[in-house]
Design a protein around this motif. Structure first.
Motif, PDB file in Angstrom:
ATOM      1  N   SER A 356       0.846  -1.191   0.000  1.00 29.90           N
ATOM      2  CA  SER A 356       0.000   0.000   0.000  1.00 29.90           C
ATOM      3  C   SER A 356       0.883   1.242   0.000  1.00 29.90           C
ATOM      4  N   VAL A 357       0.251   2.381  -0.159  1.00 27.82           N
ATOM      5  CA  VAL A 357       0.987   3.641  -0.158  1.00 27.82           C
ATOM      6  C   VAL A 357       0.252   4.653   0.704  1.00 27.82           C
ATOM      7  N   GLU A 358       1.021   5.425   1.451  1.00 30.19           N
ATOM      8  CA  GLU A 358       0.501   6.560   2.210  1.00 30.19           C
ATOM      9  C   GLU A 358       1.188   7.801   1.674  1.00 30.19           C
ATOM     10  N   SER A 359       0.392   8.810   1.370  1.00 28.70           N
ATOM     11  CA  SER A 359       0.980   9.996   0.755  1.00 28.70           C
ATOM     12  C   SER A 359       0.159  11.232   1.080  1.00 28.70           C
ATOM     13  N   VAL A 360       0.853  12.333   1.264  1.00 33.34           N
ATOM     14  CA  VAL A 360       0.232  13.639   1.434  1.00 33.34           C
ATOM     15  C   VAL A 360       0.909  14.573   0.447  1.00 33.34           C
ATOM     16  N   VAL A 361       0.117  15.302  -0.319  1.00 33.05           N
ATOM     17  CA  VAL A 361       0.678  16.207  -1.315  1.00 33.05           C
ATOM     18  C   VAL A 361       1.649  17.165  -0.644  1.00 33.05           C
ATOM     19  N   GLY A 362       2.859  17.213  -1.183  1.00 31.35           N
ATOM     20  CA  GLY A 362       3.885  18.092  -0.635  1.00 31.35           C
ATOM     21  C   GLY A 362       4.760  17.453   0.413  1.00 31.35           C
ATOM     22  N   HIS A 363       4.450  16.208   0.803  1.00 32.37           N
ATOM     23  CA  HIS A 363       5.215  15.562   1.875  1.00 32.37           C
ATOM     24  C   HIS A 363       5.710  14.172   1.502  1.00 32.37           C
ATOM     25  N   GLY A 364       5.774  13.864   0.234  1.00 35.70           N
ATOM     26  CA  GLY A 364       6.343  12.597  -0.193  1.00 35.70           C
ATOM     27  C   GLY A 364       5.418  11.414  -0.034  1.00 35.70           C
ATOM     28  N   CYS A 365       5.969  10.221  -0.307  1.00 32.93           N
ATOM     29  CA  CYS A 365       5.204   8.975  -0.257  1.00 32.93           C
ATOM     30  C   CYS A 365       5.916   7.960   0.627  1.00 32.93           C
ATOM     31  N   VAL A 366       5.116   7.093   1.225  1.00 35.98           N
ATOM     32  CA  VAL A 366       5.647   5.955   1.965  1.00 35.98           C
ATOM     33  C   VAL A 366       4.968   4.707   1.418  1.00 35.98           C
ATOM     34  N   PHE A 367       5.751   3.835   0.791  1.00 27.47           N
ATOM     35  CA  PHE A 367       5.235   2.565   0.307  1.00 27.47           C
ATOM     36  C   PHE A 367       5.478   1.518   1.377  1.00 27.47           C
ATOM     37  N   ILE A 368       4.433   0.752   1.692  1.00 22.60           N
ATOM     38  CA  ILE A 368       4.483  -0.158   2.827  1.00 22.60           C
ATOM     39  C   ILE A 368       4.188  -1.581   2.383  1.00 22.60           C
ATOM     40  N   ILE A 369       5.153  -2.463   2.631  1.00 20.78           N
ATOM     41  CA  ILE A 369       4.950  -3.899   2.420  1.00 20.78           C
ATOM     42  C   ILE A 369       4.675  -4.527   3.783  1.00 20.78           C
ATOM     43  N   ASP A 370       3.566  -5.224   3.886  1.00 25.08           N
ATOM     44  CA  ASP A 370       3.170  -5.858   5.149  1.00 25.08           C
ATOM     45  C   ASP A 370       3.136  -7.366   4.955  1.00 25.08           C
ATOM     46  N   LEU A 371       3.954  -8.096   5.735  1.00 30.08           N
ATOM     47  CA  LEU A 371       4.114  -9.545   5.564  1.00 30.08           C
ATOM     48  C   LEU A 371       3.981 -10.265   6.899  1.00 30.08           C
ATOM     49  N   PRO A 372       3.623 -11.545   6.876  1.00 28.08           N
ATOM     50  CA  PRO A 372       3.581 -12.313   8.122  1.00 28.08           C
ATOM     51  C   PRO A 372       4.988 -12.474   8.699  1.00 28.08           C
ATOM     52  N   ARG A 373       5.067 -12.326   9.979  1.00 28.51           N
ATOM     53  CA  ARG A 373       6.358 -12.520  10.666  1.00 28.51           C
ATOM     54  C   ARG A 373       6.606 -14.015  10.870  1.00 28.51           C
ATOM     55  N   HIS A 374       7.852 -14.435  10.647  1.00 28.93           N
ATOM     56  CA  HIS A 374       8.201 -15.836  10.822  1.00 28.93           C
ATOM     57  C   HIS A 374       8.949 -16.022  12.139  1.00 28.93           C
ATOM     58  N   ALA A 375       8.531 -17.010  12.892  1.00 33.20           N
ATOM     59  CA  ALA A 375       9.180 -17.320  14.162  1.00 33.20           C
ATOM     60  C   ALA A 375       9.774 -18.705  14.069  1.00 33.20           C
ATOM     61  N   GLY A 376      11.032 -18.867  14.429  1.00 32.25           N
ATOM     62  CA  GLY A 376      11.672 -20.188  14.391  1.00 32.25           C
ATOM     63  C   GLY A 376      13.009 -20.132  13.717  1.00 32.25           C
ATOM     64  N   GLY A 377      13.605 -21.310  13.505  1.00 27.63           N
ATOM     65  CA  GLY A 377      14.913 -21.391  12.896  1.00 27.63           C
ATOM     66  C   GLY A 377      14.871 -21.076  11.414  1.00 27.63           C
ATOM     67  N   VAL A 378      16.059 -20.891  10.843  1.00 31.94           N
ATOM     68  CA  VAL A 378      16.140 -20.524   9.429  1.00 31.94           C
ATOM     69  C   VAL A 378      16.797 -21.634   8.606  1.00 31.94           C
ATOM     70  N   THR A 379      16.973 -22.776   9.204  1.00 33.03           N
ATOM     71  CA  THR A 379      17.682 -23.837   8.487  1.00 33.03           C
ATOM     72  C   THR A 379      16.763 -24.684   7.622  1.00 33.03           C
ATOM     73  N   THR A 380      15.488 -24.720   7.945  1.00 36.53           N
ATOM     74  CA  THR A 380      14.560 -25.576   7.204  1.00 36.53           C
ATOM     75  C   THR A 380      13.778 -24.781   6.183  1.00 36.53           C
ATOM     76  N   PRO A 381      13.843 -25.134   4.890  1.00 37.42           N
ATOM     77  CA  PRO A 381      13.048 -24.427   3.872  1.00 37.42           C
ATOM     78  C   PRO A 381      11.560 -24.502   4.186  1.00 37.42           C
ATOM     79  N   VAL A 382      10.858 -23.444   3.857  1.00 35.70           N
ATOM     80  CA  VAL A 382       9.419 -23.403   4.123  1.00 35.70           C
ATOM     81  C   VAL A 382       8.689 -23.875   2.882  1.00 35.70           C
ATOM     82  N   PRO A 383       7.753 -24.845   2.984  1.00 27.57           N
ATOM     83  CA  PRO A 383       7.052 -25.373   1.807  1.00 27.57           C
ATOM     84  C   PRO A 383       6.085 -24.343   1.251  1.00 27.57           C
TER      85      PRO A 383
END
Length: 383
Positions: A356-383
């Motif tokens: 999504s994007v948040e923007s106000v004329v004259g004050h630039g834009c903020v593009f926001i990516i929102d994703l699920p947070r992953h909890a646990g180790g990083v050694t096992t590939p996620v299916p």
């Protein structure tokens, strides 16, 4: 006799059909719909009933077709129903409207017969149903065939435009790079100068174009995601290295905020790199000249947010709503295809996220990516 009832009450039946169409949301009966639909069908139904009463079954089938539909395609009713179905498509109606048009007449006949206390023979109802079945079948078939052709033509046109734009931009980057190389060879200049910078920009543009195209192909083709778990801080570090090169070429300042080293994501890393890379390229391109772009990533509850913020002129709300559509460019800089944000959004959504994007004329834009947070180790590939 049903044919006498239909002939004597024709105007009332058409009026009832018109009222039924008008009651549907956002649908009003048009002159074309009424001229080529119900009136012609009524005439054919009346003539079919008269022929059967006179024992002229051959003439009846020639008008409205057989009950099994085998000869329906060569009947009068088939021709007019096909025309009706095609015209409803041209008028912007849905396929359900095609079916409703014939159902409206059947209901109008039944309702008016009850009001006038008319009784019909079973064979007459069978003839009515046969005509309705053949009419619906032919109209729906023609509607679907023409719709499929329209969709195929639209897709082919869109693909041709996309390939044309891609080839045009690719040629521009290659042409510029070729001229820069020739100038370097002839002038004996070093690659650290202005000509070398032109070459660098062209190569970055080529890389961007190819990365974006590969991401689009993967998303469009519905290829399986290559999910894996990884640390967010490493992801941002990897991304920021190439982004700093592009920022330097465009005389922009890139600020990368510190990321919590414990945060993890589980996603298709290549698609996500492409998406965030597109956002950074847009920020450098459409932000303030020699402006500042901020890249930050942090946790918000059970979600991870990746933000790209520029200090440009910002966007009006109506522009921000449309900027994720393909071939849309909101800024004054019209170079490129206008596909980056569309591809970025699909890449993020493929990873169960939102863009999504948040923007106000004259004050630039903020593009926001929102994703699920992953909890646990990083050694096992996620299916």
């Amino acid at each position: 006799m049903m044919h006498t009832f239909l002939a004597e009450n024709r105007a009332e039946l058409e009026r009832r059909c018109r009222e039924k169409v008008a009651k549907r949301p956002l649908r009003l009966p048009t002159d074309q719909q009424l001229q080529h639909g119900i009136p012609i069908f009524l005439d054919q139904l009346i003539r079919t009933l008269k022929a059967e009463e006179a024992g002229q079954m051959g003439q009846s089938l020639a008008i409205s077709g057989s009950a099994d539909g085998n000869a329906a395609g060569i009947s009068e009713l088939a021709g007019s129903a096909s025309t009706h179905g095609g015209q409803l498509l041209a008028l912007g109606y849905s396929i359900s409207q095609v079916v409703h048009d014939y159902g409206d007449l059947c209901q109008a006949v039944s309702d008016l017969a009850v009001v006038l206390d008319e009784q019909f023979a079973v064979e007459e109802f069978r003839t009515l149903n046969r005509c309705l079945d053949n009419g619906i079948a032919e109209a729906v078939s023609e509607f679907a065939q023409r719709r499929d052709v329209l969709i195929a033509n639209e897709q082919a046109l869109a693909l041709s435009q996309r390939i044309g734009y891609f080839a045009h931009e690719l040629r521009n980057h290659l042409g510029t790079a070729g001229l820069a190389v020739s100038a370097l060879k002839q002038g004996g200049m070093g690659v650290a100068g202005a000509t070398g910078a032109v070459l660098d920009r062209s190569l970055v543009g080529l890389r961007t174009l190819i990365d974006r195209s590969l991401a689009e192909v993967r998303v469009e083709a519905g290829l399986s995601l290559q999910r894996s778990a990884f640390f967010l801080s490493n992801f941002i570090s990897e991304l920021s290295y190439s982004a700093r090169l592009e920022a330097d070429l465009l005389h922009c300042t890139l600020i990368v905020e510190e990321v919590d080293p414990s945060l993890q994501l589980a996603a298709d890393k290549d698609l996500l790199l492409s998406a965030v890379g597109n956002l950074l390229q847009n920020a450098f391109k459409f932000g303030a000249p020699k402006g500042t772009v901020v890249l930050r990533a942090y946790a918000k509850g059970e979600r991870i947010r990746i933000e790209v913020e520029d200090n440009g002129s910002g966007l009006a709300p109506e522009v921000a709503d449309d900027m994720f559509l393909p071939f849309t460019q909101a800024g004054a800089n019209k170079t490129g295809l206008g596909l980056g944000l569309s591809i970025a959004r699909r890449s993020v959504e493929a990873n169960a996220g939102t863009l999504s994007v948040e923007s106000v004329v004259g004050h630039g834009c903020v593009f926001i990516i929102d994703l699920p947070r992953h909890a646990g180790g990083v050694t096992t590939p996620v299916p």
